[in-house]
Design a protein around this motif. Structure first.
Motif, PDB file in Angstrom:
ATOM      1  N   ILE A   1      -1.674   3.664  -1.871  1.00  0.00           N
ATOM      2  CA  ILE A   1      -3.094   3.276  -1.864  1.00  0.00           C
ATOM      3  C   ILE A   1      -3.492   2.990  -0.406  1.00  0.00           C
ATOM      4  CG2 ILE A   1      -4.765   1.508  -2.558  1.00  0.00           C
ATOM      5  CD1 ILE A   1      -3.097   1.080  -5.068  1.00  0.00           C
TER       6      ILE A   1
ATOM      7  N   LYS B   1      -8.776   0.398   0.800  1.00  0.00           N
ATOM      8  CA  LYS B   1      -9.115   0.199  -0.617  1.00  0.00           C
ATOM      9  C   LYS B   1      -8.749  -1.222  -1.067  1.00  0.00           C
ATOM     10  CE  LYS B   1     -10.570   4.309  -2.084  1.00  0.00           C
ATOM     11  NZ  LYS B   1     -11.892   4.503  -2.722  1.00  0.00           N
ATOM     12  N   VAL B   2      -7.568  -1.674  -0.645  1.00  0.00           N
ATOM     13  CA  VAL B   2      -7.144  -3.045  -0.988  1.00  0.00           C
ATOM     14  C   VAL B   2      -8.085  -4.062  -0.345  1.00  0.00           C
ATOM     15  CG1 VAL B   2      -5.301  -4.747  -0.685  1.00  0.00           C
ATOM     16  CG2 VAL B   2      -4.735  -2.400  -1.335  1.00  0.00           C
TER      17      VAL B   2
ATOM     18  N   LYS C   1     -11.343  -1.762  -9.419  1.00  0.00           N
ATOM     19  CA  LYS C   1     -10.497  -0.839 -10.175  1.00  0.00           C
ATOM     20  C   LYS C   1      -9.136  -1.479 -10.414  1.00  0.00           C
ATOM     21  CE  LYS C   1     -12.590   3.515  -8.711  1.00  0.00           C
ATOM     22  NZ  LYS C   1     -12.369   4.816  -8.025  1.00  0.00           N
TER      23      LYS C   1
ATOM     24  N   ARG D   1      -3.716  -5.573  -4.751  1.00  0.00           N
ATOM     25  CA  ARG D   1      -4.258  -6.697  -3.971  1.00  0.00           C
ATOM     26  C   ARG D   1      -3.612  -8.018  -4.411  1.00  0.00           C
ATOM     27  NH1 ARG D   1      -9.635  -6.591  -5.461  1.00  0.00           N
ATOM     28  NH2 ARG D   1      -9.985  -4.839  -4.035  1.00  0.00           N
TER      29      ARG D   1
ATOM     30  N   CYS E   1       0.828  -1.210   0.000  1.00  0.00           N
ATOM     31  CA  CYS E   1       0.000   0.000   0.000  1.00  0.00           C
ATOM     32  C   CYS E   1       0.867   1.267   0.000  1.00  0.00           C
ATOM     33  CB  CYS E   1      -0.939  -0.008   1.212  1.00  0.00           C
ATOM     34  SG  CYS E   1      -2.263  -1.226   1.093  1.00  0.00           S
TER      35      CYS E   1
ATOM     36  N   THR F   1     -13.743  -3.255  -4.428  1.00  0.00           N
ATOM     37  CA  THR F   1     -13.593  -2.553  -5.701  1.00  0.00           C
ATOM     38  C   THR F   1     -12.783  -3.359  -6.716  1.00  0.00           C
ATOM     39  OG1 THR F   1     -12.804  -0.521  -6.759  1.00  0.00           O
ATOM     40  CG2 THR F   1     -11.519  -1.333  -4.913  1.00  0.00           C
TER      41      THR F   1
ATOM     42  N   ASP G   1      -5.949  -0.563 -10.657  1.00  0.00           N
ATOM     43  CA  ASP G   1      -4.778  -0.350  -9.812  1.00  0.00           C
ATOM     44  C   ASP G   1      -4.945  -0.991  -8.430  1.00  0.00           C
ATOM     45  OD1 ASP G   1      -6.815   1.454  -9.249  1.00  0.00           O
ATOM     46  OD2 ASP G   1      -5.455   2.999  -8.494  1.00  0.00           O
ATOM     47  N   ILE G   2      -6.176  -1.000  -7.928  1.00  0.00           N
ATOM     48  CA  ILE G   2      -6.443  -1.627  -6.615  1.00  0.00           C
ATOM     49  C   ILE G   2      -6.310  -3.144  -6.723  1.00  0.00           C
ATOM     50  CG2 ILE G   2      -8.080  -1.867  -4.730  1.00  0.00           C
ATOM     51  CD1 ILE G   2      -7.129   0.984  -5.140  1.00  0.00           C
TER      52      ILE G   2
END
Length: 476
Positions: free
Chosen positions: A397, A401-402, A408, A415, A392, A406, A410-411
């Motif tokens: 990030i 969010k990870v 997305k 992950r 992260c 989501t 980039d996430i």
């Protein structure tokens, strides 16, 4: 029209079905196959010797009347036993049905497990030459629910264990498959369930055995030609607790026997409790049919204790031992010893010993000196939490969010990298990694690892990410 084995048995089943409950018919007669008819001798195939013994004990009158109706007073029934053919020499059991038909036929109900006399079955836990009528449960009385402290990371498994203790074999948690890393309480919880079952249901036979002991017993039974006794002994158990079931990996012969024992106990509604250092899907070299059965009930994960649970465990141990130490010392240990219960209690014991040997009062300063080596060692161990933090920070990030749902790009990429490095640098199972990184399943983790590997080989920029993160993580 000439009679065949199938037609004779079909007519017998019609009569039998009219005289017993649907559940009993489904359980004890649907699995039977008629395989041969020789004049007045009908051969039927049953799944195990236990199956044969149960039929003889509970349904002999019903079998006698139904078969005599079809084949006359000289009718004979021969049992061909599938399991015994697999693990021993073919040994069919022939039963001559008496000619007398004066006994009144009564409907039978399946309402009790088989209880063989102990003198008829060799107990693998008894030293030769010693007599023992009751089966020793092999339970440790110190591993009870009173000192199994509940927290977020073990609540599901503990709650399921409590439910089982109230109604062993009567819940949907059968088998209960408890898994997790070393020192997280799997064995403790298994013993606690067994002890509470014995307390609430003293009439039930409870047995704890680790898988390595089970394997050793089966090998000895095979050498001494006592395999049937070995199987029948385990078929007598109402609540069977098997610890470290992962050691069954690669043991084909023992897997075959355990499969039949598992099936027999489960079919009769007896309780099975299994522990492992990994979830069923991660156990290598295990028959798929066993893996499938391990997942029939509930698989409960024991994870590393969070701060609150670590703190409560320390407080409980101090109260139990009648000891008092400053609150700041308890908090210091709980904050810094994170891996498992054994090391947590080990740290407390080490501090107590230092205090006694040096005749010094326990203070935060003493704790810092006494535990410095242990804490430094722990900090060098790469955890899943640490890996997520490094990833992260690298991509800037937020952790939430990870951990979110989501999709997305980039996430998802961050992950997947966290999952890849967690598999590379920790001993956690795929399921445990998925649970800690966004509550995903083991299949998602496996897919993430493959994706990272493939992208590293085809995308130079992505390979740069992987190399950078590897250096940052391993340089901890």
């Amino acid at each position: 029209m000439s009679k065949t084995a199938a037609s004779v048995w079909s007519n017998c089943l019609e009569f039998i079905q009219d005289n017993i409950s649907p559940q009993a018919y489904t359980t004890w007669f649907e699995p039977i196959k008629a395989i041969k008819l020789d004049k007045s001798i009908l051969t039927i195939q049953v799944p195990s010797k236990f199956f044969y013994e149960w039929l003889e004990e509970h349904y002999i009158k019903l079998l006698k009347v139904s078969l005599q109706k079809e084949l006359g007073s000289d009718a004979k029934l021969v049992y061909s036993i599938v399991m015994d053919q697999n693990i021993s020499k073919k040994d069919p059991y022939t039963v001559k049905i008496p000619s007398s038909n004066k006994e009144k036929l009564k409907p039978q109900e399946l309402n009790a497990p088989l209880h063989l006399e102990s003198s008829k079955v060799k107990n693998p836990f008894i030293i030769p030459g010693l007599q023992k009528i009751k089966i020793d449960s092999q339970l440790n009385i110190h591993f009870n629910f009173d000192n199994f402290i509940e927290g977020e990371t073990n609540r599901l498994a503990r709650s399921a264990g409590k439910a089982i203790a109230k109604r062993p074999g009567g819940t949907s948690f059968n088998p209960l498959f408890i898994y997790g890393g070393v020192g997280l309480g799997k064995t403790h919880l298994a013993h606690a369930i067994g002890l509470e079952v014995k307390e609430k249901h003293p009439e039930k036979t409870v047995l704890y055995v680790d898988m390595q002991k089970f394997i050793q017993q089966y090998a000895e039974a095979s050498r001494s030609n006592n395999r049937n006794d070995f199987i029948h002994f385990y078929q007598m158990i109402d609540v069977l607790i098997i610890d470290d079931v992962q050691f069954l990996s690669g043991k084909k012969g023992t897997q075959e026997v355990f499969f039949h024992i598992f099936n027999d106990l489960h079919q009769r509604g007896n309780q099975l409790i299994l522990t492992s250092d990994k979830p069923p899907v991660d156990i290598q070299d295990m028959e798929q049919r066993l893996i499938s059965r391990f997942k029939w009930g509930l698989s409960a994960d024991l994870q590393a204790p969070d701060y609150d649970l670590r703190y409560n465990i320390l407080k409980h141990k101090l109260e139990k031992d009648g000891m008092e130490i400053p609150e700041e010392v308890i908090e210091y240990i709980a904050k810094n010893i994170k891996t498992n219960f054994r090391e947590l209690e080990g740290a407390l014991n080490s501090l107590m010993a230092q205090s006694l040997l040096n005749k010094k009062e326990i203070t935060l300063e003493l704790a810092e000196r006494a535990l410095v080596t242990l804490i430094q060692t722990q900090r060098k161990e790469i955890s899943i939490d640490y890996i997520q933090k490094v990833v992260c920070d690298y991509f800037k990030i937020p952790l939430e969010k990870v951990q979110s749902k989501t999709r997305k790009r980039d996430i998802v990429q961050a992950r997947q990298l966290a999952m890849f490095f967690a598999k590379k640098y920790t001993n956690a199972s795929l399921a445990s990694i998925g649970t800690q990184i966004g509550k995903r399943d083991h299949a998602t983790v496996l897919h993430a690892c493959k994706t990272v590997k493939n992208l590293s080989e085809t995308d130079k920029v992505f390979k740069g990410y992987v190399d950078d993160l590897r250096r940052k993580i391993s340089a901890e």
